[in-house]
Design an enzyme around this catalytic site. Structure first.
Site, short mmCIF file in Angstrom:
data_model
loop_
_atom_site.label_atom_id
_atom_site.label_comp_id
_atom_site.label_asym_id
_atom_site.label_seq_id
_atom_site.Cartn_x
_atom_site.Cartn_y
_atom_site.Cartn_z
N SER A 139 -2.09 -2.67 -5.73
CA SER A 139 -3.03 -1.59 -6.03
C SER A 139 -2.30 -0.46 -6.72
O SER A 139 -1.10 -0.25 -6.52
CB SER A 139 -3.67 -1.07 -4.74
OG SER A 139 -4.41 0.11 -4.98
N TYR A 152 -2.70 1.66 3.74
CA TYR A 152 -3.03 0.77 2.61
C TYR A 152 -1.96 0.86 1.52
O TYR A 152 -1.48 -0.16 1.01
CB TYR A 152 -4.39 1.17 2.06
CG TYR A 152 -4.89 0.36 0.90
CD1 TYR A 152 -5.36 -0.94 1.07
CD2 TYR A 152 -4.91 0.90 -0.39
CE1 TYR A 152 -5.83 -1.68 -0.01
CE2 TYR A 152 -5.38 0.18 -1.46
CZ TYR A 152 -5.85 -1.12 -1.27
OH TYR A 152 -6.32 -1.84 -2.34
#
Length: 240
Positions: A139, A152
């Site tokens: 990401s 995350y």
């Protein structure tokens, strides 16, 4: 030789698009899911309608024992998986001071530990065949960070480190290991983000499409990427 591919988290969003793309490229595809079998079966049916071959496979990638059992059965039946796309991931957002240990552990166990659980099982047949492709969906948060996403971002950054290290270990065996770092992609994960914010942040002034990420993944899984390993491709509309 027909390639065999496993896409974790393949039942929706980016994973679904990648599973479709690999099937269109001629791969036999296993669509992984954790709990929503009906979604995975819908992807399988979609692939069948396109003339490809696919099957659903369900297990919790955060669980080492369960993953070994399911992938052991898969390898016993198929002998090898040539392509692994580690797309499975979850979010559980909170500021660090308000984040409990369960939120941290749940995200890291799925997004990062899941990579080890699955890759460890599938790597040896790739090495024996001297051909393999491993692609992790990281990401842009791993590169820039996001408020409220320390768990995350840490897990996705860990994927990049694991990708680069594993690439060095298996490069001489014909196994290429790369990662993709998507930005804002039009999936349910960004539904709560205002469109104006995306236009302000993204130089292309729009969210990406899942199929645009899938095209990059398909390239990394192909013979055309035979001299590309240990890299991270930023698929973010120009966020650098």
């Amino acid at each position: 030789m027909k390639r065999k591919a496993l896409v974790t988290g393949g039942s929706s969003g980016i994973g679904r698009a990648i599973a479709r793309r690999l099937a269109l490229d001629g791969c036999d595809v296993w669509v992984h899911y954790r709990s929503r079998a009906e979604n995975a079966e819908a992807v399988v049916e979609d692939v069948h309608q396109l003339g490809g071959r696919a099957a659903a496979i369900g297990f919790d990638i955060s669980d080492w024992e369960q993953t070994q059992q399911e992938l052991g059965s898969l390898l016993e039946a198929e002998q090898r998986i040539d392509i692994l796309v580690h797309n499975a991931g979850i979010t559980d957002d909170a500021p660090l001071l308000g984040m409990d240990i369960a939120q941290w552990t749940r995200v890291v166990n799925t997004d990062l530990n899941g990579f080890f659980h699955v890759t460890r099982s599938l790597l040896m047949p790739m090495i024996r065949n001297r051909w393999g492709r491993i692609v992790s969906v990281s990401s842009i948060a791993a590169i820039h960070g996001n408020r409220g996403q320390t768990n995350y971002a840490a897990a996705k950054a860990g994927l990049i480190g694991a990708t680069r290290s594993l690439a060095k270990e298996v490069a001489s065996r014909g196994v290429c290991v790369n990662a993709i770092a998507p930005g804002f992609i039009d999936t349910p994960m960004i539904e709560s983000i205002p469109e104006q914010l995306i236009r302000d942040v993204v130089p292309m002034q729009r969210a990406g499409r899942a199929d645009e990420v899938a095209q990059v993944a398909a390239f990394l899984c192909s013979d055309a990427a035979s001299y590309l390993t240990g890299d991270v491709l930023n698929v973010s509309g120009g966020i650098i």
